[in-house]
Design a protein around this motif. Sequence first.
Motif, PDB file in Angstrom:
ATOM      1  N   GLY A 195      49.422  82.452  41.401  1.00  0.00           N
ATOM      2  CA  GLY A 195      48.900  82.694  40.058  1.00  0.00           C
ATOM      3  C   GLY A 195      47.924  81.578  39.730  1.00  0.00           C
ATOM      4  O   GLY A 195      47.016  81.292  40.508  1.00  0.00           O
ATOM      5  N   LYS A 196      48.155  80.876  38.626  1.00  0.00           N
ATOM      6  CA  LYS A 196      47.325  79.716  38.283  1.00  0.00           C
ATOM      7  C   LYS A 196      47.965  78.410  38.734  1.00  0.00           C
ATOM      8  O   LYS A 196      47.335  77.362  38.694  1.00  0.00           O
ATOM      9  CB  LYS A 196      47.089  79.676  36.770  1.00  0.00           C
ATOM     10  N   ASP A 197      49.244  78.448  39.146  1.00  0.00           N
ATOM     11  CA  ASP A 197      49.934  77.247  39.611  1.00  0.00           C
ATOM     12  C   ASP A 197      49.347  76.809  40.950  1.00  0.00           C
ATOM     13  O   ASP A 197      48.826  77.621  41.717  1.00  0.00           O
ATOM     14  CB  ASP A 197      51.436  77.517  39.731  1.00  0.00           C
TER      15      ASP A 197
ATOM     16  N   GLY B  65      50.951  64.583  48.079  1.00  0.00           N
ATOM     17  CA  GLY B  65      50.585  65.908  47.602  1.00  0.00           C
ATOM     18  C   GLY B  65      50.781  66.013  46.104  1.00  0.00           C
ATOM     19  O   GLY B  65      51.416  65.156  45.488  1.00  0.00           O
ATOM     20  N   SER B  66      50.244  67.079  45.528  1.00  0.00           N
ATOM     21  CA  SER B  66      50.344  67.313  44.094  1.00  0.00           C
ATOM     22  C   SER B  66      50.816  68.733  43.822  1.00  0.00           C
ATOM     23  O   SER B  66      50.569  69.638  44.609  1.00  0.00           O
ATOM     24  CB  SER B  66      48.984  67.122  43.419  1.00  0.00           C
ATOM     25  N   VAL B  67      51.467  68.884  42.678  1.00  0.00           N
ATOM     26  CA  VAL B  67      51.900  70.197  42.210  1.00  0.00           C
ATOM     27  C   VAL B  67      51.514  70.296  40.740  1.00  0.00           C
ATOM     28  O   VAL B  67      51.677  69.347  39.981  1.00  0.00           O
ATOM     29  CB  VAL B  67      53.417  70.420  42.427  1.00  0.00           C
ATOM     30  N   CYS B  68      50.966  71.454  40.343  1.00  0.00           N
ATOM     31  CA  CYS B  68      50.457  71.630  38.988  1.00  0.00           C
ATOM     32  C   CYS B  68      50.963  72.941  38.391  1.00  0.00           C
ATOM     33  O   CYS B  68      50.735  74.008  38.960  1.00  0.00           O
ATOM     34  CB  CYS B  68      48.925  71.671  38.986  1.00  0.00           C
ATOM     35  N   ASP B  69      51.633  72.840  37.250  1.00  0.00           N
ATOM     36  CA  ASP B  69      52.057  74.018  36.502  1.00  0.00           C
ATOM     37  C   ASP B  69      50.953  74.312  35.503  1.00  0.00           C
ATOM     38  O   ASP B  69      50.811  73.632  34.496  1.00  0.00           O
ATOM     39  CB  ASP B  69      53.377  73.743  35.784  1.00  0.00           C
ATOM     40  N   ARG B  70      50.166  75.325  35.767  1.00  0.00           N
ATOM     41  CA  ARG B  70      49.007  75.660  34.927  1.00  0.00           C
ATOM     42  C   ARG B  70      49.213  76.927  34.108  1.00  0.00           C
ATOM     43  O   ARG B  70      48.262  77.447  33.545  1.00  0.00           O
ATOM     44  CB  ARG B  70      47.766  75.796  35.806  1.00  0.00           C
ATOM     45  N   GLU B  71      50.441  77.425  34.079  1.00  0.00           N
ATOM     46  CA  GLU B  71      50.731  78.635  33.314  1.00  0.00           C
ATOM     47  C   GLU B  71      51.659  78.279  32.141  1.00  0.00           C
ATOM     48  O   GLU B  71      52.655  77.586  32.330  1.00  0.00           O
ATOM     49  CB  GLU B  71      51.401  79.690  34.203  1.00  0.00           C
TER      50      GLU B  71
ATOM     51  N   GLY C  10      56.573  70.464  35.090  1.00  0.00           N
ATOM     52  CA  GLY C  10      57.055  71.359  34.052  1.00  0.00           C
ATOM     53  C   GLY C  10      56.038  71.788  33.034  1.00  0.00           C
ATOM     54  O   GLY C  10      56.394  72.217  31.956  1.00  0.00           O
ATOM     55  N   GLY C  11      54.784  71.672  33.320  1.00  0.00           N
ATOM     56  CA  GLY C  11      53.767  72.154  32.406  1.00  0.00           C
ATOM     57  C   GLY C  11      53.217  71.106  31.474  1.00  0.00           C
ATOM     58  O   GLY C  11      52.429  71.411  30.586  1.00  0.00           O
ATOM     59  N   ASP C  12      53.631  69.850  31.658  1.00  0.00           N
ATOM     60  CA  ASP C  12      53.031  68.782  30.871  1.00  0.00           C
ATOM     61  C   ASP C  12      51.583  68.590  31.293  1.00  0.00           C
ATOM     62  O   ASP C  12      51.112  69.235  32.228  1.00  0.00           O
ATOM     63  CB  ASP C  12      53.818  67.479  31.053  1.00  0.00           C
ATOM     64  N   ARG C  13      50.870  67.735  30.633  1.00  0.00           N
ATOM     65  CA  ARG C  13      49.468  67.500  31.002  1.00  0.00           C
ATOM     66  C   ARG C  13      49.371  66.918  32.401  1.00  0.00           C
ATOM     67  O   ARG C  13      50.149  66.066  32.785  1.00  0.00           O
ATOM     68  CB  ARG C  13      48.834  66.532  30.020  1.00  0.00           C
ATOM     69  N   GLY C  14      48.397  67.389  33.145  1.00  0.00           N
ATOM     70  CA  GLY C  14      48.159  66.876  34.486  1.00  0.00           C
ATOM     71  C   GLY C  14      49.106  67.447  35.522  1.00  0.00           C
ATOM     72  O   GLY C  14      49.900  68.342  35.252  1.00  0.00           O
ATOM     73  N   CYS C  15      49.012  66.895  36.693  1.00  0.00           N
ATOM     74  CA  CYS C  15      49.825  67.321  37.828  1.00  0.00           C
ATOM     75  C   CYS C  15      50.788  66.201  38.193  1.00  0.00           C
ATOM     76  O   CYS C  15      50.561  65.042  37.831  1.00  0.00           O
ATOM     77  CB  CYS C  15      48.923  67.627  39.022  1.00  0.00           C
TER      78      CYS C  15
END
Length: 121
Positions: A40-42, A53-59, A83-88
Motif C-alpha cells: 500500500g503506502k507503507d 533499514g527503515s520502516v514507515c507507516d504512511r497510512e 506506529g504512524g508517528d512522524r517519520g520512519c
Amino acid sequence: MNTGNIRRLTIGATALLAVPALLTATAPMASAHYNYAYQGKDFISVSETHTSGSVCDREVDGNAVYAIWTQGPNRKPVVEWDGGDRGCDTAQFPVGAIYMMLCENTNHGTGPDTCTDWIRV
C-alpha cells in the motif's frame, strides 16, 4: 613493406583491446545497493551496506507496521515497528540482511497479519 600485414595486425590489436572492455561490461555487478518495497503506502528499505533499514507507516488506518530483516531461515531476525508517528523508524543489524518483509498489524493479535512475501535484498 607489406601493408596488408600491418592492416591485419592493427585490426587484431584493436580486437584484443576490446575484449577486456566487453568482459567488464557483461560481468555481473556485485556492488552494494539500496533496496525498498511498498505494501500500500507503507514502506520498508535496507541500506546499501545491508546493515540498517527503515520502516514507515504512511497510512492513517490505525494499523501499525513492522519490518523484519534476516539472513535467512534459522537466523535471528531484526524486527522494527512504526506506529504512524512522524517519520520512519530505523534499525541497525549486527550482520548484513539478505531478506526483508513488511507486515501490517491488521489483526491486532487475533490472527496472522498482512505481510509481503520475503524480499531478497
